[in-house]
Write a protein that holds these residues in place. Structure first.
Motif, PDB file in Angstrom:
ATOM      1  N   PRO A   4       0.831  -1.211   0.000  1.00  0.00           N
ATOM      2  CA  PRO A   4       0.000   0.000   0.000  1.00  0.00           C
ATOM      3  C   PRO A   4       0.864   1.259   0.000  1.00  0.00           C
ATOM      4  O   PRO A   4       2.051   1.214   0.303  1.00  0.00           O
ATOM      5  N   ARG A   5       0.228   2.361  -0.305  1.00  0.00           N
ATOM      6  CA  ARG A   5       0.924   3.645  -0.290  1.00  0.00           C
ATOM      7  C   ARG A   5       0.949   4.173   1.147  1.00  0.00           C
ATOM      8  O   ARG A   5      -0.096   4.471   1.730  1.00  0.00           O
ATOM      9  N   PRO A   6       2.154   4.306   1.745  1.00  0.00           N
ATOM     10  CA  PRO A   6       2.243   4.823   3.114  1.00  0.00           C
ATOM     11  C   PRO A   6       1.757   6.261   3.216  1.00  0.00           C
ATOM     12  O   PRO A   6       1.928   7.054   2.290  1.00  0.00           O
ATOM     13  N   ILE A   7       1.150   6.581   4.349  1.00  0.00           N
ATOM     14  CA  ILE A   7       0.750   7.952   4.665  1.00  0.00           C
ATOM     15  C   ILE A   7       2.008   8.698   5.113  1.00  0.00           C
ATOM     16  O   ILE A   7       2.789   8.177   5.919  1.00  0.00           O
ATOM     17  N   ALA A   8       2.224   9.885   4.602  1.00  0.00           N
ATOM     18  CA  ALA A   8       3.388  10.682   4.998  1.00  0.00           C
ATOM     19  C   ALA A   8       3.208  11.175   6.434  1.00  0.00           C
ATOM     20  O   ALA A   8       2.179  11.787   6.749  1.00  0.00           O
ATOM     21  N   PRO A   9       4.182  10.910   7.302  1.00  0.00           N
ATOM     22  CA  PRO A   9       4.053  11.382   8.680  1.00  0.00           C
ATOM     23  C   PRO A   9       4.249  12.892   8.786  1.00  0.00           C
ATOM     24  O   PRO A   9       5.048  13.473   8.061  1.00  0.00           O
ATOM     25  N   ALA A  10       3.497  13.491   9.674  1.00  0.00           N
ATOM     26  CA  ALA A  10       3.675  14.905  10.000  1.00  0.00           C
ATOM     27  C   ALA A  10       4.774  15.025  11.062  1.00  0.00           C
ATOM     28  O   ALA A  10       5.263  14.013  11.577  1.00  0.00           O
ATOM     29  N   GLY A  12       6.594  15.018  14.337  1.00  0.00           N
ATOM     30  CA  GLY A  12       6.297  14.313  15.582  1.00  0.00           C
ATOM     31  C   GLY A  12       5.623  12.968  15.396  1.00  0.00           C
ATOM     32  O   GLY A  12       5.289  12.312  16.376  1.00  0.00           O
ATOM     33  N   GLN A  13       5.405  12.553  14.158  1.00  0.00           N
ATOM     34  CA  GLN A  13       4.791  11.258  13.884  1.00  0.00           C
ATOM     35  C   GLN A  13       5.801  10.294  13.274  1.00  0.00           C
ATOM     36  O   GLN A  13       6.836  10.704  12.751  1.00  0.00           O
ATOM     37  N   GLU A  14       5.468   9.000  13.344  1.00  0.00           N
ATOM     38  CA  GLU A  14       6.255   7.953  12.720  1.00  0.00           C
ATOM     39  C   GLU A  14       5.353   7.207  11.743  1.00  0.00           C
ATOM     40  O   GLU A  14       4.169   7.021  12.013  1.00  0.00           O
ATOM     41  N   SER A  15       5.934   6.758  10.635  1.00  0.00           N
ATOM     42  CA  SER A  15       5.214   5.889   9.716  1.00  0.00           C
ATOM     43  C   SER A  15       5.566   4.449  10.054  1.00  0.00           C
ATOM     44  O   SER A  15       6.753   4.107  10.193  1.00  0.00           O
ATOM     45  N   VAL A  16       4.548   3.604  10.169  1.00  0.00           N
ATOM     46  CA  VAL A  16       4.813   2.191  10.443  1.00  0.00           C
ATOM     47  C   VAL A  16       5.534   1.540   9.274  1.00  0.00           C
ATOM     48  O   VAL A  16       6.107   0.454   9.417  1.00  0.00           O
ATOM     49  N   TRP A  17       5.559   2.214   8.146  1.00  0.00           N
ATOM     50  CA  TRP A  17       6.270   1.685   6.981  1.00  0.00           C
ATOM     51  C   TRP A  17       7.765   1.959   7.066  1.00  0.00           C
ATOM     52  O   TRP A  17       8.547   1.436   6.265  1.00  0.00           O
ATOM     53  N   SER A  54       4.578  -2.140   8.962  1.00  0.00           N
ATOM     54  CA  SER A  54       3.131  -2.100   8.722  1.00  0.00           C
ATOM     55  C   SER A  54       2.273  -2.265   9.975  1.00  0.00           C
ATOM     56  O   SER A  54       1.057  -2.237   9.883  1.00  0.00           O
ATOM     57  N   HIS A  55       2.888  -2.415  11.138  1.00  0.00           N
ATOM     58  CA  HIS A  55       2.133  -2.610  12.383  1.00  0.00           C
ATOM     59  C   HIS A  55       2.319  -1.422  13.333  1.00  0.00           C
ATOM     60  O   HIS A  55       3.448  -0.963  13.509  1.00  0.00           O
ATOM     61  N   PRO A  56       1.247  -0.973  13.984  1.00  0.00           N
ATOM     62  CA  PRO A  56       1.452  -0.011  15.068  1.00  0.00           C
ATOM     63  C   PRO A  56       2.209  -0.701  16.202  1.00  0.00           C
ATOM     64  O   PRO A  56       2.226  -1.931  16.286  1.00  0.00           O
ATOM     65  N   SER A 151       0.598   9.406  17.193  1.00  0.00           N
ATOM     66  CA  SER A 151       2.017   9.516  16.850  1.00  0.00           C
ATOM     67  C   SER A 151       2.438   8.569  15.732  1.00  0.00           C
ATOM     68  O   SER A 151       3.575   8.633  15.274  1.00  0.00           O
ATOM     69  N   VAL A 152       1.526   7.678  15.284  1.00  0.00           N
ATOM     70  CA  VAL A 152       1.859   6.756  14.202  1.00  0.00           C
ATOM     71  C   VAL A 152       0.836   6.859  13.082  1.00  0.00           C
ATOM     72  O   VAL A 152      -0.345   7.095  13.318  1.00  0.00           O
ATOM     73  N   VAL A 153       1.321   6.689  11.844  1.00  0.00           N
ATOM     74  CA  VAL A 153       0.451   6.679  10.675  1.00  0.00           C
ATOM     75  C   VAL A 153       0.676   5.401   9.889  1.00  0.00           C
ATOM     76  O   VAL A 153       1.737   4.786   9.970  1.00  0.00           O
ATOM     77  N   GLY A 154      -0.322   4.993   9.127  1.00  0.00           N
ATOM     78  CA  GLY A 154      -0.310   3.735   8.395  1.00  0.00           C
ATOM     79  C   GLY A 154      -0.233   3.926   6.894  1.00  0.00           C
ATOM     80  O   GLY A 154       0.455   4.832   6.440  1.00  0.00           O
ATOM     81  N   PRO A 155      -0.992   3.122   6.189  1.00  0.00           N
ATOM     82  CA  PRO A 155      -2.038   2.220   6.666  1.00  0.00           C
ATOM     83  C   PRO A 155      -1.466   1.065   7.487  1.00  0.00           C
ATOM     84  O   PRO A 155      -0.306   0.715   7.352  1.00  0.00           O
TER      85      PRO A 155
END
Length: 165
Positions: A4-10, A12-17, A54-56, A151-155
């Motif tokens: 999947p296409r990862p969501i770009a973190p803002a 202070g956030q982390e991408s699970v990807w 891919s996991h929180p 603090s985390v973004v997915g999908p």
């Protein structure tokens, strides 16, 4: 199946990807609490989290920090290719019992020794699980044990169609 296409973190956030595979384990600075049956069953500042692509995060809390009687041995086992063989616990708080709602790795695989005396809890069957001042949301799908915070973004793995990720 395509990734999947990862969501770009803002900020202070982390991408699970960006999390690794095999997973990484690291200490958590925030206070972690769990309420069940109207009772506070654990309140700790000694947690670790496991981060996997891919996991929180899955939070592992010291068994000794749970109130007496909150964790009851339960039937069932499972196996993680990275962490090893898991055992399960029923979780009790107040007059409430949630069957098979927690697990640990009593003899974890090399690299995951920090998990031996810690337990992870599914957020969905609890009244409330917090990371710092934020109430965590269960990882989608009911199979995995990650806790989603802002603090985390997915999908996130667990949503419909994610089995092949």
């Amino acid at each position: 199946m395509r990734r999947p296409r990862p969501i770009a973190p803002a900020a202070g956030q982390e991408s699970v990807w960006d999390y690794p595979r095999p997973p990484r384990i690291e200490p958590v600075a925030e206070r972690i609490t769990i309420h069940l049956g109207g009772d506070l069953i654990v309140d700790t500042r000694d947690a670790v989290r496991v981060l996997e692509t891919s996991h929180p995060p899955v939070y592992y809390l010291p068994i000794v920090d749970f109130v007496p009687g909150a964790l009851v041995d339960a039937p069932g086992t499972s196996f993680c290719e990275f962490k090893g063989a898991a055992r399960y616990f029923d979780v009790r708080g107040g007059d409430t019992l949630r069957q098979g709602a927690a697990w640990n790795y009593p003899h974890p695989a090399p690299g995951f020794e920090m998990l031996a005396d810690r337990v992870a809890v599914y957020a969905a069957p609890m009244d409330e699980c917090t990371v710092g001042d934020e109430v965590a949301v269960p990882q989608p799908g009911g199979f995995y044990g990650g806790w989603v915070t802002t603090s985390v973004v997915g999908p996130f793995k667990g949503v419909p169609g994610s089995q092949g990720w």
